[in-house]
Design an enzyme around this catalytic site. Sequence first.
Site, PDB file in Angstrom:
ATOM      1  N   HIS A  75       1.299 -44.861  45.718  1.00 61.83           N
ATOM      2  CA  HIS A  75       0.582 -44.606  44.462  1.00 61.83           C
ATOM      3  C   HIS A  75       0.987 -43.250  43.880  1.00 61.83           C
ATOM      4  CE1 HIS A  75      -2.585 -44.527  41.476  1.00 61.83           C
ATOM      5  NE2 HIS A  75      -3.053 -43.396  41.991  1.00 61.83           N
ATOM      6  N   GLN A  77       3.813 -41.616  44.289  1.00 62.53           N
ATOM      7  CA  GLN A  77       5.177 -41.687  43.764  1.00 62.53           C
ATOM      8  C   GLN A  77       5.208 -42.451  42.431  1.00 62.53           C
ATOM      9  OE1 GLN A  77       7.781 -39.972  45.117  1.00 62.53           O
ATOM     10  NE2 GLN A  77       6.163 -39.181  46.431  1.00 62.53           N
ATOM     11  N   ASP A  78       4.434 -43.512  42.368  1.00 63.50           N
ATOM     12  CA  ASP A  78       4.326 -44.286  41.129  1.00 63.50           C
ATOM     13  C   ASP A  78       3.738 -43.424  40.012  1.00 63.50           C
ATOM     14  OD1 ASP A  78       4.428 -46.736  39.557  1.00 63.50           O
ATOM     15  OD2 ASP A  78       2.254 -46.838  39.823  1.00 63.50           O
ATOM     16  N   HIS A  79       2.705 -42.679  40.358  1.00 59.93           N
ATOM     17  CA  HIS A  79       2.041 -41.795  39.400  1.00 59.93           C
ATOM     18  C   HIS A  79       3.018 -40.754  38.847  1.00 59.93           C
ATOM     19  CE1 HIS A  79      -2.035 -41.357  38.002  1.00 59.93           C
ATOM     20  NE2 HIS A  79      -2.043 -40.054  38.203  1.00 59.93           N
TER      21      HIS A  79
END
Length: 107
Positions: A75, A77-79
């Site tokens: 999450h 890294q996605d953010h």
Amino acid sequence: MDNEEVIMGIIVHGGNARSYAMRAMSAAKNLDFEEADELVESANEELNKAHRIQTDLIQAESRGDKTEVSLLMVHAQDHLMNAMSVRDVSLEIIDLNKKIKKLSGGN
């Protein structure tokens, strides 16, 4: 600092960067380019903080200190990647608004 605190740093700084970039686009739509540019700079500062945390994790792993890949890490890294994309789009939106203003007779 434990792993969850480190990961939360990426999430917090990434979220701050995304918010600054969104506000920069709004400022550009209102033709407040000085504010837009300041907000992009704030977004860049937050992205740099998040990136430093990410780099520290990568360097630690390259030294053999394994980082647990959790849903929270994914999450984070996605953010961060989302924040970077929004910042990039904001730069384009700001530039387009500047060009439109110039073409319409504004300075």
